[in-house]
Motif scaffolding. Sequence first.
Motif, PDB file in Angstrom:
ATOM      1  N   ARG A   1      51.530  42.923  38.211  1.00 15.31           N
ATOM      2  CA  ARG A   1      51.985  44.284  37.947  1.00 15.31           C
ATOM      3  C   ARG A   1      53.264  44.295  37.121  1.00 15.31           C
ATOM      4  NH1 ARG A   1      50.266  48.351  40.757  1.00 15.31           N
ATOM      5  NH2 ARG A   1      50.892  49.403  38.840  1.00 15.31           N
ATOM      6  N   MET A   2      54.006  43.195  37.128  1.00 20.83           N
ATOM      7  CA  MET A   2      55.260  43.197  36.379  1.00 20.83           C
ATOM      8  C   MET A   2      55.030  42.842  34.913  1.00 20.83           C
ATOM      9  SD  MET A   2      56.637  44.250  38.989  1.00 20.83           S
ATOM     10  CE  MET A   2      58.038  44.878  38.092  1.00 20.83           C
ATOM     11  N   THR A   3      54.054  41.946  34.642  1.00 20.35           N
ATOM     12  CA  THR A   3      53.812  41.567  33.233  1.00 20.35           C
ATOM     13  C   THR A   3      52.635  42.353  32.651  1.00 20.35           C
ATOM     14  OG1 THR A   3      52.286  39.793  33.797  1.00 20.35           O
ATOM     15  CG2 THR A   3      54.620  39.203  33.685  1.00 20.35           C
ATOM     16  N   HIS A   4      51.969  43.156  33.487  1.00 19.27           N
ATOM     17  CA  HIS A   4      50.821  43.984  33.062  1.00 19.27           C
ATOM     18  C   HIS A   4      49.626  43.152  32.608  1.00 19.27           C
ATOM     19  CE1 HIS A   4      53.624  47.255  33.411  1.00 19.27           C
ATOM     20  NE2 HIS A   4      54.434  46.636  32.565  1.00 19.27           N
ATOM     21  N   GLN A   5      49.504  41.931  33.129  1.00 19.00           N
ATOM     22  CA  GLN A   5      48.331  41.115  32.773  1.00 19.00           C
ATOM     23  C   GLN A   5      47.272  41.268  33.845  1.00 19.00           C
ATOM     24  OE1 GLN A   5      50.807  37.538  32.490  1.00 19.00           O
ATOM     25  NE2 GLN A   5      49.586  37.018  30.673  1.00 19.00           N
ATOM     26  N   PHE A   6      46.003  41.291  33.406  1.00 19.39           N
ATOM     27  CA  PHE A   6      44.877  41.310  34.355  1.00 19.39           C
ATOM     28  C   PHE A   6      44.057  40.041  34.128  1.00 19.39           C
ATOM     29  CE2 PHE A   6      40.852  42.612  36.251  1.00 19.39           C
ATOM     30  CZ  PHE A   6      41.305  43.162  37.440  1.00 19.39           C
ATOM     31  N   SER A   7      43.540  39.481  35.213  1.00 19.67           N
ATOM     32  CA  SER A   7      42.766  38.237  35.122  1.00 19.67           C
ATOM     33  C   SER A   7      41.616  38.374  34.131  1.00 19.67           C
ATOM     34  CB  SER A   7      42.212  37.887  36.503  1.00 19.67           C
ATOM     35  OG  SER A   7      41.351  36.788  36.406  1.00 19.67           O
ATOM     36  N   LYS A   8      41.385  37.327  33.359  1.00 20.06           N
ATOM     37  CA  LYS A   8      40.257  37.339  32.408  1.00 20.06           C
ATOM     38  C   LYS A   8      38.935  37.161  33.148  1.00 20.06           C
ATOM     39  CE  LYS A   8      42.686  37.481  28.513  1.00 20.06           C
ATOM     40  NZ  LYS A   8      43.791  38.241  29.141  1.00 20.06           N
ATOM     41  N   ASN A   9      38.985  36.572  34.353  1.00 22.64           N
ATOM     42  CA  ASN A   9      37.747  36.363  35.109  1.00 22.64           C
ATOM     43  C   ASN A   9      38.023  36.486  36.615  1.00 22.64           C
ATOM     44  OD1 ASN A   9      35.262  35.663  36.053  1.00 22.64           O
ATOM     45  ND2 ASN A   9      34.941  34.046  34.522  1.00 22.64           N
ATOM     46  N   PRO A  10      38.232  37.733  37.084  1.00 21.32           N
ATOM     47  CA  PRO A  10      38.622  37.914  38.499  1.00 21.32           C
ATOM     48  C   PRO A  10      37.565  37.409  39.477  1.00 21.32           C
ATOM     49  CG  PRO A  10      38.190  40.042  37.409  1.00 21.32           C
ATOM     50  CD  PRO A  10      38.174  38.989  36.340  1.00 21.32           C
ATOM     51  N   GLU A  11      36.281  37.511  39.112  1.00 23.04           N
ATOM     52  CA  GLU A  11      35.215  37.058  40.030  1.00 23.04           C
ATOM     53  C   GLU A  11      35.300  35.535  40.226  1.00 23.04           C
ATOM     54  OE1 GLU A  11      34.488  39.163  37.487  1.00 23.04           O
ATOM     55  OE2 GLU A  11      34.178  40.978  38.704  1.00 23.04           O
ATOM     56  N   LYS A  12      35.486  34.825  39.093  1.00 25.56           N
ATOM     57  CA  LYS A  12      35.553  33.349  39.178  1.00 25.56           C
ATOM     58  C   LYS A  12      36.774  32.927  39.999  1.00 25.56           C
ATOM     59  CE  LYS A  12      35.611  29.320  36.165  1.00 25.56           C
ATOM     60  NZ  LYS A  12      36.731  28.993  35.301  1.00 25.56           N
ATOM     61  N   HIS A  13      37.896  33.623  39.763  1.00 28.98           N
ATOM     62  CA  HIS A  13      39.123  33.278  40.487  1.00 28.98           C
ATOM     63  C   HIS A  13      38.949  33.528  41.993  1.00 28.98           C
ATOM     64  CE1 HIS A  13      43.220  32.619  41.401  1.00 28.98           C
ATOM     65  NE2 HIS A  13      43.494  33.884  41.646  1.00 28.98           N
ATOM     66  N   THR A  14      38.317  34.635  42.343  1.00 24.56           N
ATOM     67  CA  THR A  14      38.108  34.963  43.763  1.00 24.56           C
ATOM     68  C   THR A  14      37.129  33.964  44.391  1.00 24.56           C
ATOM     69  OG1 THR A  14      38.458  37.265  43.160  1.00 24.56           O
ATOM     70  CG2 THR A  14      37.539  36.866  45.343  1.00 24.56           C
ATOM     71  N   GLU A  15      36.094  33.599  43.636  1.00 19.93           N
ATOM     72  CA  GLU A  15      35.127  32.626  44.178  1.00 19.93           C
ATOM     73  C   GLU A  15      35.790  31.260  44.397  1.00 19.93           C
ATOM     74  OE1 GLU A  15      31.240  32.798  42.495  1.00 19.93           O
ATOM     75  OE2 GLU A  15      30.605  30.942  43.491  1.00 19.93           O
ATOM     76  N   SER A  16      36.736  30.935  43.547  1.00 18.20           N
ATOM     77  CA  SER A  16      37.421  29.659  43.746  1.00 18.20           C
ATOM     78  C   SER A  16      38.206  29.679  45.069  1.00 18.20           C
ATOM     79  CB  SER A  16      38.305  29.410  42.522  1.00 18.20           C
ATOM     80  OG  SER A  16      39.441  28.726  42.848  1.00 18.20           O
ATOM     81  N   LEU A  17      38.797  30.815  45.412  1.00 17.55           N
ATOM     82  CA  LEU A  17      39.490  30.924  46.710  1.00 17.55           C
ATOM     83  C   LEU A  17      38.479  30.800  47.859  1.00 17.55           C
ATOM     84  CD1 LEU A  17      42.095  31.398  48.319  1.00 17.55           C
ATOM     85  CD2 LEU A  17      41.780  33.858  48.007  1.00 17.55           C
ATOM     86  N   ILE A  18      37.331  31.431  47.694  1.00 15.48           N
ATOM     87  CA  ILE A  18      36.274  31.340  48.724  1.00 15.48           C
ATOM     88  C   ILE A  18      35.899  29.868  48.956  1.00 15.48           C
ATOM     89  CG2 ILE A  18      33.789  31.815  49.123  1.00 15.48           C
ATOM     90  CD1 ILE A  18      34.326  34.542  47.652  1.00 15.48           C
ATOM     91  N   GLN A  19      35.697  29.127  47.869  1.00 13.66           N
ATOM     92  CA  GLN A  19      35.310  27.710  48.004  1.00 13.66           C
ATOM     93  C   GLN A  19      36.388  26.922  48.746  1.00 13.66           C
ATOM     94  OE1 GLN A  19      34.889  27.016  43.807  1.00 13.66           O
ATOM     95  NE2 GLN A  19      32.657  26.997  43.900  1.00 13.66           N
ATOM     96  N   GLN A  20      37.666  27.193  48.400  1.00  9.22           N
ATOM     97  CA  GLN A  20      38.761  26.445  49.041  1.00  9.22           C
ATOM     98  C   GLN A  20      38.825  26.756  50.536  1.00  9.22           C
ATOM     99  OE1 GLN A  20      42.504  26.575  46.621  1.00  9.22           O
ATOM    100  NE2 GLN A  20      41.188  27.666  45.188  1.00  9.22           N
TER     101      GLN A  20
END
Length: 288
Positions: free
Chosen positions: A261-280
């Motif tokens: 929210r401070m740099t106004h960047q949004f993930s280029k691939n939020p699904e992949k990033h979330t799935e990586s957390l699921i795997q971990q």
Amino acid sequence: MNSISETDLIINPDGSIYHLNLRPEDIANTIITVGDPDRVEVVSKYFDKIDKKVSKREFVTHTGYIGNTRLSVISSGIGTDNVEILMNELDALVNVDLPTRTIKQEHTSLNIVRIGTSGSLQESIPVDSYVVSKRGIGFDALGHFYPTPTSSFSEAIQSQLNLDFLSYTSFGSEKLYDLLFDDKNPLYFEGNTVTCPGFYAPQGRILRYTPKQENLLQKFNQFSFQGSVLTNLEMETAGYYLFGELLGHEVLSMSAIVASRMTHQFSKNPEKHTESLIQQVLEKITGL
Ligand code: R1P
Ligand code: URA
């Protein structure tokens, strides 16, 4: 022992609990929760076997096994109002004898891990990192109805942010934190997570109105109390932690940071990033 009334604890004709549509045997003692119902199968596709699939409204449940570990994954939908239903009904499934509607003598503690998405409040917590919440700070109204401890952290937030209401602060499970926080991974951050009763103005987003709280995002970013800052914004964590403490369950909230929210960047691939957390999480949780 007094039995709970038919309108306080509603049981469906098939013996399942009202909203979740689940019977006690349908859930495991270790439960992953997600907001998005479509994320349930992103988790359960890693199960070796699924023996139960139930869905009602936003509550989708898959229960099965990874190796010998029995796991459930359940979606809550968005917000602490849904978490209130989910946590009360999960607790009733294990701690109330449904046929007699009486509280069981022996207490069962569930392990519950929320895997969600979130926006970061500090430049040092970049997009595509992970926040594991130590504290949940509830800006929603649940704290007006359930006992919540007095918190100097919430009092400091009220005074520094100049709010006309007091938030509630509750804590996650230390046992699950120690198991799931990866201190070797520089993308893991310890969190003081603000749980908001909305996605837009309560998280400092401004569309076609002037919000009541001026410069909220900057105030969140600049808050500091006894060396702690606010790390991220989402919509469920404080509710989970309130019920974990109140009802005696081990609960941990883990967030994939999809927005800075401070740099106004949004993930280029939020699904992949979330799935990586699921795997971990799945790799570590099967030992529980
Ligand atoms: C808002 O987009 C939703 O995303 C976050 C918030 O807590 C809210 O539920 O979590 P989930 O990705 O788990 O839904
Ligand atoms: N979920 C939220 O609630 N806020 C964000 O900024 C991103 C995901």
